[in-house]
Design an enzyme around this catalytic site. Structure first.
Site, mmCIF file in Angstrom:
data_model
loop_
_atom_site.group_PDB
_atom_site.id
_atom_site.type_symbol
_atom_site.label_atom_id
_atom_site.label_comp_id
_atom_site.label_asym_id
_atom_site.label_seq_id
_atom_site.Cartn_x
_atom_site.Cartn_y
_atom_site.Cartn_z
ATOM 1 N N LYS A 1 0.831 -1.204 0.000
ATOM 2 C CA LYS A 1 0.000 0.000 0.000
ATOM 3 C C LYS A 1 0.865 1.253 0.000
ATOM 4 O O LYS A 1 1.874 1.327 0.713
ATOM 5 C CB LYS A 1 -0.917 -0.018 1.223
ATOM 6 C CG LYS A 1 -1.919 1.140 1.290
ATOM 7 C CD LYS A 1 -2.799 0.997 2.523
ATOM 8 C CE LYS A 1 -3.858 2.095 2.626
ATOM 9 N NZ LYS A 1 -4.732 1.912 3.806
ATOM 10 N N SER B 1 -9.699 1.676 3.079
ATOM 11 C CA SER B 1 -8.936 2.472 2.140
ATOM 12 C C SER B 1 -7.942 1.668 1.311
ATOM 13 O O SER B 1 -7.453 2.138 0.283
ATOM 14 C CB SER B 1 -8.181 3.578 2.886
ATOM 15 O OG SER B 1 -7.217 3.036 3.775
ATOM 16 N N SER C 1 -9.797 -0.625 7.279
ATOM 17 C CA SER C 1 -9.244 -0.459 5.938
ATOM 18 C C SER C 1 -8.525 -1.653 5.351
ATOM 19 O O SER C 1 -8.133 -1.628 4.192
ATOM 20 C CB SER C 1 -8.307 0.760 5.904
ATOM 21 O OG SER C 1 -9.042 1.951 5.995
#
Length: 382
Positions: free
Chosen positions: A20, A96, A120
């Protein structure tokens, strides 16, 4: 598909890992999916979890997309693009950590690393039909992860298979040890929460298939913990990101949420901390009677993209069943469960005692094995 913000090859020839873009990789910018950080200097050193991955001989295949500044649950990002949900292209990928989930679900990576402040990792895992773990708070290093300070955020792995997820935890969590599978008739509690009836029913059936003895349990303070978690997130995100507002560089949704976050006052934060303590005590008490707690990861199916863009109320509730366990810090795993034979996969969330991430994963692996055993029989009768 806008899965990666940058693709490159780094490391050995082992498992493929996607990272990420809130996690530093030396020589690469950490932009957090935002135009506001597009010109940030490349990271000078790797995050601890990146060093762990490279030390294992695994191969990093790129940095993944996300909901801007990791401050959103749909995964929609109009600057970097929105990754397409492989199991339901008309539905949100979840945020997210959208790109990390999609990278694994679409076969572009064996394992992905995300972060989970209010769901997330678990939310996009459930949306995309894979497994995702939020470890016990503080168990996995956050050095080199943005924002630098958080009392909720955890680095966690995604995988399509529980053996891969467990292997990932052994790498990024040096003291992670294998434990025995749960015994026959392990006692579990299916939490009484506000979720669609068909999801609750399917999760109960899945628990039965795994051979667990389940009771129903209402956990005191659950809804209050959801609200209190947002207060803490707002306070900490405003402190970390507030300086990026007012420059015309943020998406409208994130700009508005950050400005709203700025209004979190000391009294609201103090009450949130009191709720954190009360709710943690309630979870501890429940886990004295049960080995793990079960509940859906999402209260319903992932919202349709058009609904999410239209401001559907379902978006606000996407983290209703996950955020309370960020506030309290417990390990929580989302495992995919088919809603019907060959149909959409939903997330079954398994929550365990603090520091007992290994047992939570063992329950997940047992469930995966039990559901795999039932699949051929289902297909014959379909």
């Amino acid at each position: 598909m806008s899965v990666f913000v940058s693709e490159f090859q780094l490391g050995g020839d082992g498992l493929r890992v996607a990272v990420k873009d809130t996690i530093d990789i030396a020589g690469h910018r950490t932009q957090c999916g935002s135009r506001a950080l597009a010109d940030s200097a490349p990271a000078e050193r790797n995050a601890d979890v990146v060093d762990a991955v490279l030390g294992a001989g695994w191969r990093i295949v790129g940095k993944t997309n996300l909901h801007e500044l990791a401050f959103g649950v749909t995964g929609i990002n109009d600057w970097t693009g929105t990754p397409q949900n492989p199991q339901a292209p008309d539905r949100v990928p979840g945020g997210s950590s959208s790109g990390s989930a999609v990278a694994v679900a679409s076969g572009l990576a064996d394992i992905a690393l995300g972060t989970d402040t209010g769901g997330s990792v678990r939310v996009p895992a459930a949306c995309c039909g894979i497994a995702g773990l939020k470890p016990t708070y503080g168990r996995v290093s956050r050095v080199g992860v943005h924002p630098a300070a958080s009392s909720l955020d955890c680095v966690g792995p995604f995988a399509a298979r529980m053996d891969h997820l467990i292997t990932a935890m052994r790498v990024i969590c040096p003291d992670f040890r294998e434990v025995a599978a749960p015994g026959a008739g392990a006692r579990v509690a299916l939490l009484e929460v506000a979720a669609e009836t068909n999801l609750l029913s399917r999760i109960g059936v899945a628990a039965d298939r795994a051979g667990w003895r389940r009771d129903s349990l209402r956990l005191e303070g659950f809804d209050e913990a959801f609200s209190a978690g947002l207060s803490v997130i707002n306070h900490e995100n405003w402190a970390a990101l507030g300086a990026l507002t007012g420059k015309g560089l943020l998406g409208a949704d994130v700009e508005q949420r950050l400005l709203a976050a700025s209004r979190t006052d000391a009294a609201e934060l103090a009450e949130a901390e009191a709720v954190r303590l009360r709710f943690s005590r309630a979870v501890d008490a429940a886990l004295e009677d049960y080995e793990v707690l079960l509940l859906p990861t999402l209260p319903g199916l992932p919202p349709l993209l058009r609904e999410a863009r239209g401001g559907s109320k379902t978006v606000a509730g996407m983290t209703a069943l996950v955020r309370p366990f960020n506030l309290s810090g417990y390990p929580a795993l989302s495992v995919p469960v088919e809603l019907e034979c060959g149909g959409l996969k939903i997330g079954l969330q398994i929550v365990g005692r603090k520091g007992h991430d290994e047992l939570v994963c063992a329950f997940g692996a047992q469930l995966e094995q039990a559901l795999a055993a039932e699949r051929p029989a289902n297909k014959k009768t379909a």
